[in-house]
Motif scaffolding. Structure first.
Motif, PDB file in Angstrom:
ATOM      1  N   GLU A 178       4.139  -1.564   3.916  1.00  0.00           N
ATOM      2  CA  GLU A 178       3.063  -1.795   5.929  1.00  0.00           C
ATOM      3  C   GLU A 178       2.049  -0.983   5.802  1.00  0.00           C
ATOM      4  OE1 GLU A 178       6.170   0.292   8.231  1.00  0.00           O
ATOM      5  OE2 GLU A 178       7.882  -0.432   7.609  1.00  0.00           O
ATOM      6  N   PHE A 179       1.567  -2.073   5.974  1.00  0.00           N
ATOM      7  CA  PHE A 179      -0.264  -2.212   6.030  1.00  0.00           C
ATOM      8  C   PHE A 179      -0.700  -2.433   7.105  1.00  0.00           C
ATOM      9  CE2 PHE A 179       1.111  -1.987   1.796  1.00  0.00           C
ATOM     10  CZ  PHE A 179      -0.726  -1.752   0.924  1.00  0.00           C
ATOM     11  N   SER A 180      -1.520  -1.664   7.982  1.00  0.00           N
ATOM     12  CA  SER A 180      -2.004  -2.070   9.457  1.00  0.00           C
ATOM     13  C   SER A 180      -2.817  -3.307   9.268  1.00  0.00           C
ATOM     14  CB  SER A 180      -3.476  -1.021   9.610  1.00  0.00           C
ATOM     15  OG  SER A 180      -4.269  -0.962   9.117  1.00  0.00           O
ATOM     16  N   ASP A 181      -3.300  -3.990  10.424  1.00  0.00           N
ATOM     17  CA  ASP A 181      -4.227  -4.965  10.885  1.00  0.00           C
ATOM     18  C   ASP A 181      -5.408  -4.538   9.546  1.00  0.00           C
ATOM     19  OD1 ASP A 181      -1.983  -6.172  11.890  1.00  0.00           O
ATOM     20  OD2 ASP A 181      -2.685  -5.831  13.740  1.00  0.00           O
ATOM     21  N   ASP A 182      -5.743  -3.647   9.631  1.00  0.00           N
ATOM     22  CA  ASP A 182      -7.373  -3.163   8.927  1.00  0.00           C
ATOM     23  C   ASP A 182      -6.757  -3.353   8.335  1.00  0.00           C
ATOM     24  OD1 ASP A 182      -8.855  -3.639  11.756  1.00  0.00           O
ATOM     25  OD2 ASP A 182      -8.249  -1.306  12.026  1.00  0.00           O
ATOM     26  N   GLU A 183      -6.073  -2.620   7.404  1.00  0.00           N
ATOM     27  CA  GLU A 183      -5.692  -2.320   5.914  1.00  0.00           C
ATOM     28  C   GLU A 183      -5.572  -4.250   5.238  1.00  0.00           C
ATOM     29  OE1 GLU A 183      -4.344   1.523   4.569  1.00  0.00           O
ATOM     30  OE2 GLU A 183      -3.193   0.719   5.920  1.00  0.00           O
ATOM     31  N   GLU A 184      -4.995  -5.002   6.114  1.00  0.00           N
ATOM     32  CA  GLU A 184      -4.601  -5.977   5.420  1.00  0.00           C
ATOM     33  C   GLU A 184      -5.669  -6.928   5.335  1.00  0.00           C
ATOM     34  OE1 GLU A 184      -1.353  -9.984   6.077  1.00  0.00           O
ATOM     35  OE2 GLU A 184      -0.785  -7.773   7.864  1.00  0.00           O
ATOM     36  N   THR A 185      -6.630  -6.753   7.021  1.00  0.00           N
ATOM     37  CA  THR A 185      -8.040  -7.870   6.854  1.00  0.00           C
ATOM     38  C   THR A 185      -8.809  -7.195   5.482  1.00  0.00           C
ATOM     39  OG1 THR A 185      -8.074  -7.624   9.119  1.00  0.00           O
ATOM     40  CG2 THR A 185      -9.887  -8.048   8.120  1.00  0.00           C
ATOM     41  N   LEU A 186      -8.807  -6.088   4.782  1.00  0.00           N
ATOM     42  CA  LEU A 186      -9.880  -5.496   3.988  1.00  0.00           C
ATOM     43  C   LEU A 186      -8.785  -6.086   2.598  1.00  0.00           C
ATOM     44  CD1 LEU A 186     -12.007  -3.804   3.024  1.00  0.00           C
ATOM     45  CD2 LEU A 186     -10.526  -1.699   3.491  1.00  0.00           C
ATOM     46  N   ILE A 187      -8.205  -6.090   2.865  1.00  0.00           N
ATOM     47  CA  ILE A 187      -6.979  -6.075   1.209  1.00  0.00           C
ATOM     48  C   ILE A 187      -7.405  -8.130   0.701  1.00  0.00           C
ATOM     49  CG2 ILE A 187      -5.303  -7.037   0.262  1.00  0.00           C
ATOM     50  CD1 ILE A 187      -4.502  -4.421   1.706  1.00  0.00           C
ATOM     51  N   ILE A 188      -7.184  -8.799   2.245  1.00  0.00           N
ATOM     52  CA  ILE A 188      -7.909 -10.048   1.733  1.00  0.00           C
ATOM     53  C   ILE A 188      -9.041 -10.411   1.958  1.00  0.00           C
ATOM     54  CG2 ILE A 188      -8.023 -12.254   3.758  1.00  0.00           C
ATOM     55  CD1 ILE A 188      -5.458 -11.213   5.107  1.00  0.00           C
ATOM     56  N   ARG A 189     -10.750 -10.277   2.495  1.00  0.00           N
ATOM     57  CA  ARG A 189     -11.673  -9.981   2.285  1.00  0.00           C
ATOM     58  C   ARG A 189     -11.820  -9.237   0.658  1.00  0.00           C
ATOM     59  NH1 ARG A 189     -14.730  -7.365   6.632  1.00  0.00           N
ATOM     60  NH2 ARG A 189     -16.104  -8.791   6.110  1.00  0.00           N
ATOM     61  N   MET A 190     -11.377  -7.895   0.349  1.00  0.00           N
ATOM     62  CA  MET A 190     -11.569  -7.230  -1.199  1.00  0.00           C
ATOM     63  C   MET A 190     -11.295  -8.624  -1.659  1.00  0.00           C
ATOM     64  SD  MET A 190     -13.750  -4.372  -1.117  1.00  0.00           S
ATOM     65  CE  MET A 190     -13.561  -3.947  -2.492  1.00  0.00           C
ATOM     66  N   PHE A 191     -10.388  -9.235  -2.184  1.00  0.00           N
ATOM     67  CA  PHE A 191      -9.741 -10.302  -2.729  1.00  0.00           C
ATOM     68  C   PHE A 191     -10.064 -11.365  -2.740  1.00  0.00           C
ATOM     69  CE2 PHE A 191      -7.150 -13.289  -4.216  1.00  0.00           C
ATOM     70  CZ  PHE A 191      -6.679 -13.159  -4.791  1.00  0.00           C
ATOM     71  N   ASN A 192     -10.494 -11.891  -2.092  1.00  0.00           N
ATOM     72  CA  ASN A 192     -11.657 -13.203  -2.263  1.00  0.00           C
ATOM     73  C   ASN A 192     -13.121 -12.542  -2.129  1.00  0.00           C
ATOM     74  OD1 ASN A 192      -9.914 -14.133  -0.565  1.00  0.00           O
ATOM     75  ND2 ASN A 192     -10.506 -14.077   1.470  1.00  0.00           N
ATOM     76  N   LEU A 193     -13.326 -11.563  -2.571  1.00  0.00           N
ATOM     77  CA  LEU A 193     -15.043 -11.393  -3.465  1.00  0.00           C
ATOM     78  C   LEU A 193     -14.457 -10.837  -5.135  1.00  0.00           C
ATOM     79  CD1 LEU A 193     -16.674  -8.620  -0.298  1.00  0.00           C
ATOM     80  CD2 LEU A 193     -17.633 -10.838  -1.567  1.00  0.00           C
ATOM     81  N   VAL A 194     -13.579 -10.384  -5.086  1.00  0.00           N
ATOM     82  CA  VAL A 194     -13.105  -9.425  -6.274  1.00  0.00           C
ATOM     83  C   VAL A 194     -12.222  -9.998  -7.308  1.00  0.00           C
ATOM     84  CG1 VAL A 194     -14.677  -7.143  -5.531  1.00  0.00           C
ATOM     85  CG2 VAL A 194     -12.262  -7.262  -5.194  1.00  0.00           C
ATOM     86  N   GLY A 195     -11.325 -10.740  -6.666  1.00  0.00           N
ATOM     87  CA  GLY A 195      -9.832 -10.814  -7.165  1.00  0.00           C
ATOM     88  C   GLY A 195      -9.188  -9.783  -7.441  1.00  0.00           C
ATOM     89  N   GLU A 196      -8.382  -9.778  -8.316  1.00  0.00           N
ATOM     90  CA  GLU A 196      -7.270  -8.989  -8.561  1.00  0.00           C
ATOM     91  C   GLU A 196      -7.903  -7.824  -9.032  1.00  0.00           C
ATOM     92  OE1 GLU A 196      -4.340 -11.270 -10.602  1.00  0.00           O
ATOM     93  OE2 GLU A 196      -3.828 -12.119  -9.436  1.00  0.00           O
ATOM     94  N   ARG A 197      -8.697  -7.211  -8.146  1.00  0.00           N
ATOM     95  CA  ARG A 197      -9.507  -6.009  -9.800  1.00  0.00           C
ATOM     96  C   ARG A 197      -8.214  -4.507  -8.378  1.00  0.00           C
ATOM     97  NH1 ARG A 197     -15.324  -6.075 -10.321  1.00  0.00           N
ATOM     98  NH2 ARG A 197     -14.775  -4.252 -11.020  1.00  0.00           N
ATOM     99  N   TRP A 198      -7.130  -4.912  -8.309  1.00  0.00           N
ATOM    100  CA  TRP A 198      -6.441  -3.925  -7.036  1.00  0.00           C
ATOM    101  C   TRP A 198      -7.098  -2.142  -7.451  1.00  0.00           C
ATOM    102  CZ3 TRP A 198      -4.458  -7.521  -5.159  1.00  0.00           C
ATOM    103  CH2 TRP A 198      -3.889  -8.685  -5.843  1.00  0.00           C
ATOM    104  N   ALA A 199      -7.300  -1.692  -8.605  1.00  0.00           N
ATOM    105  CA  ALA A 199      -8.062  -0.172  -8.224  1.00  0.00           C
ATOM    106  C   ALA A 199      -8.976  -0.585  -7.614  1.00  0.00           C
ATOM    107  CB  ALA A 199      -8.617   0.359  -9.849  1.00  0.00           C
TER     108      ALA A 199
END
Length: 74
Positions: A27-48
């Motif tokens: 369960e992620f907060s709205d802020d975490e989810e937004t950050l994940i989406i933004r980061m994914f768009n920038l760096v792709g699947e670089r989960w670490a």
């Protein structure tokens, strides 16, 4: 023998608690989810790299969250 059966039941119960705890972590907060989406768009699947920007989250949690939330089943 009754003690070993009882011990086995406790281990099963503990494992179930760990699973529940793991599900709660997804369960992620709205802020975490937004950050994940933004980061994914920038760096792709670089989960670490993404996890490094979210305190208390692991790369595995981020990846599992992403795949359960946004992956397409086509």
């Amino acid at each position: 023998m009754a003690d070993s059966e009882h011990s086995s039941s406790n281990e099963t119960f503990t494992y179930t608690q760990e699973e529940t705890s793991e599900e709660t972590k997804l369960e992620f907060s709205d802020d975490e989810e937004t950050l994940i989406i933004r980061m994914f768009n920038l760096v792709g699947e670089r989960w670490a790299l993404i996890a490094g920007r979210i305190p208390g989250r692991t790369a595995e949690e981020i990846e599992k969250y992403w795949t359960t939330r946004y992956s397409t089943s086509e």
